[in-house]
Enzyme design. Sequence first.
Site, PDB file in Angstrom:
ATOM      1  N   CYS A   1      -2.228  -6.017  -3.919  1.00  0.00           N
ATOM      2  CA  CYS A   1      -3.283  -6.867  -4.480  1.00  0.00           C
ATOM      3  C   CYS A   1      -3.893  -6.162  -5.693  1.00  0.00           C
ATOM      4  CB  CYS A   1      -4.360  -7.146  -3.435  1.00  0.00           C
ATOM      5  SG  CYS A   1      -3.740  -7.992  -1.969  1.00  0.00           S
TER       6      CYS A   1
ATOM      7  N   SER B   1      -6.204 -10.063  10.355  1.00  0.00           N
ATOM      8  CA  SER B   1      -6.315 -10.503   8.964  1.00  0.00           C
ATOM      9  C   SER B   1      -4.980 -10.320   8.257  1.00  0.00           C
ATOM     10  CB  SER B   1      -7.396  -9.694   8.247  1.00  0.00           C
ATOM     11  OG  SER B   1      -7.478 -10.048   6.885  1.00  0.00           O
TER      12      SER B   1
ATOM     13  N   CYS C   1     -12.600  -1.001   0.335  1.00  0.00           N
ATOM     14  CA  CYS C   1     -11.411  -0.564   1.059  1.00  0.00           C
ATOM     15  C   CYS C   1     -10.510   0.310   0.195  1.00  0.00           C
ATOM     16  CB  CYS C   1     -10.643  -1.785   1.561  1.00  0.00           C
ATOM     17  SG  CYS C   1      -9.258  -1.353   2.610  1.00  0.00           S
TER      18      CYS C   1
ATOM     19  N   GLU D   1      -9.346   4.687   6.513  1.00  0.00           N
ATOM     20  CA  GLU D   1     -10.757   4.349   6.526  1.00  0.00           C
ATOM     21  C   GLU D   1     -11.054   3.400   7.676  1.00  0.00           C
ATOM     22  OE1 GLU D   1     -12.131   3.033   2.689  1.00  0.00           O
ATOM     23  OE2 GLU D   1     -10.894   4.536   1.658  1.00  0.00           O
TER      24      GLU D   1
ATOM     25  N   LEU E   1      -6.838 -15.883   1.389  1.00  0.00           N
ATOM     26  CA  LEU E   1      -6.324 -16.936   0.514  1.00  0.00           C
ATOM     27  C   LEU E   1      -6.527 -16.564  -0.955  1.00  0.00           C
ATOM     28  CD1 LEU E   1      -4.936 -19.664   0.811  1.00  0.00           C
ATOM     29  CD2 LEU E   1      -7.180 -20.758   0.791  1.00  0.00           C
TER      30      LEU E   1
ATOM     31  N   ASN F   1     -16.093  -6.248  -4.426  1.00  0.00           N
ATOM     32  CA  ASN F   1     -16.674  -4.906  -4.402  1.00  0.00           C
ATOM     33  C   ASN F   1     -16.016  -4.102  -5.521  1.00  0.00           C
ATOM     34  OD1 ASN F   1     -17.944  -2.559  -3.708  1.00  0.00           O
ATOM     35  ND2 ASN F   1     -17.288  -2.542  -1.582  1.00  0.00           N
TER      36      ASN F   1
END
Length: 366
Positions: A118, A189, A331, A97, A213, A288
């Site tokens: 994550c 990032s 994402c 993406e 963070l 999101n």
Amino acid sequence: MSNSGMTFQQISQIRNQLRCLGARPAHEQRILRLWSQAKPQNSGSRPLESFMPLALRQALPLLSENLSSLLRLQSSHPAEDGSVRWLLSLQDGQTVETVGLPRDGVCVSSQVGCAVGCVFCMTGKEGLIRQVGSAEIVAQVAFARLHRPVKKVVFMGMGEPAHNLDNVLEAIEVLGTVGNIGHKSLVFSTVGDARVFERLPLGLVKPALALSLHSTRADLRAELLPRAPKMSPEELVEAAEIYAQQTGYPIQYQWTLIQGVNDTEEEIEGIVRLLKGKYALMNMIPYNAVDDLPFKRPSWERAAEIARSLHMRGILTKLRNSAGQDVEGGCGQLRARQIKAEAGESQHSMSETPIHFVKAKPATVL
């Protein structure tokens, strides 16, 4: 390039092929410059025969074809905020993406999938599929430039750039030189990795650094980012502050704001404790929402309250919206929907196809 239509993923592969065709450094830089800026290879007022070797000139059409075929558009999803999310197919059929951002930015992916895992991220659910090559990264920028101006590139799409460091740094060097992107406008990032703090200061192009963070509590951060390097929030901020002083760019701390998880008063106190007096900018990004995940987006009022509280206590804070909220383009979500749709089609196809059994062995479905 050879007449066989060679494919490649890395910038170094392109450079090697150009040198085999007699390219000198100036020719290499010119070809990479025009490609990364989405301009035709015959651009310019001087005829190519006046300065370019014959073999290289003859290879330019195939070269341009190979560069343009590094990826192709799978689907496009424009949003009301001026952003557009593109699902791009790589040469092996994998997808990434890329997001055209408001105000002339583009967000690129550095991996297919991600190994950090994550818990609030759709990309992290599928794990790491493969690395995205440096040429494929630059190709995302070139693609975006065919559709809109690009003055800023952020490495915040699918993947963890620190886990694909060689490819990402090679792409950054091209974009920060012949790609005509300002060094401060290249944003690396990361969830934090010692290798990042070792290698970024050594590069010809030193990008801005965004550090994800998400919590000031080591235990909570480990739950949210289960396979991130085991550096404490204090260690991460200390290493990031050194890089900020080396480059003169503030560190952009990224904080995905999740209702009831990291929007507490305890976390606000922790942010002030960690970042007070640091060369830092806190980017608060309300979550999101992702289907099938239990996390929720806090109200905009609560998010604004947190941002105001931090700002009043000396922490420069910006409240940002994740691009493409109205197209549910968080994402990894476009890729996940595509994979789900393909799986559904496959199951539908199988249901309509008779199942045959081979009797020479124990029953085997073909």
